[in-house]
Design a protein around this motif. Structure first.
Motif: not given
Length: 185
Positions: A76-84
């Motif tokens: 998340g700190f690297r702007f991960a998008n798990p919703e993708g």
């Protein structure tokens, strides 16, 4: 401007990915868009939205196979998008294969993870099952402050190495650092 400079300093690849995405989006006849027949991506949940869109462009004329688990996104700190990965899984024409076994973690760790994630809103996936017969051990440790955490973690690692339970190359400590000043200060 300061935020923009910090992002460029900490994420130099971000600008390259933006340029690549804009180039491919704006040049539908570019040879790069038809270069690949198959794309395989692991840990898809840890990609950010731009990286996911870039893959969608590259996979326009190619087969795209992704693997990942939105429950396991740690960047998340690297702007991960798990919703993708959920959006990808639910798209028309996607064949989804659910894997509910884990060969990496002992049963006790999976039991704890399953209990924790079972409280997530909207959770619909089954609990993971362990392939390993060993139970393993878990220690829950909480330190009063960062200095105590550093000392405690260092002592635990040193003890494991000195006692021969671990080799130094077996240990990796991941540290979330949101400010470069903390690294050099």
């Amino acid at each position: 401007r300061r935020r923009e400079a910090r992002v460029k300093h900490h994420h130099p690849g971000l600008s390259r990915r933006r340029i690549a995405h804009a180039y491919l989006r704006d040049n539908p006849m570019s040879e790069e868009l038809s270069r690949y027949e198959h794309l395989v991506v692991d840990e898809y949940q840890d990609l950010n939205t731009l990286e996911q869109r870039l893959l969608e462009l590259l996979a326009n004329d190619a087969g795209l196979c992704v693997a990942g688990d939105d429950d396991q996104s740690i960047y998340g700190f690297r702007f991960a998008n798990p919703e993708g990965i959920v959006r990808f899984r639910d798209a028309d024409g996607v064949e989804s294969i659910e894997i509910d076994v884990c060969g990496r973690c002992p049963r006790v760790i999976l039991d704890m993870a399953n209990e924790l994630i079972s409280h997530a809103p909207g959770r619909t996936k089954p609990a993971l099952r362990a392939l390993q017969a060993t139970d393993g051990t878990v220690a829950l440790v909480q330190w009063a402050d960062l200095d105590e955490e550093i000392e405690g973690l260092t002592a635990a690692i040193a003890a494991a190495v000195q006692q021969g339970r671990r080799e130094p190359g077996d240990i990796l400590v991941l540290v979330l650092c949101l400010s470069f000043d903390l690294l050099v200060g």
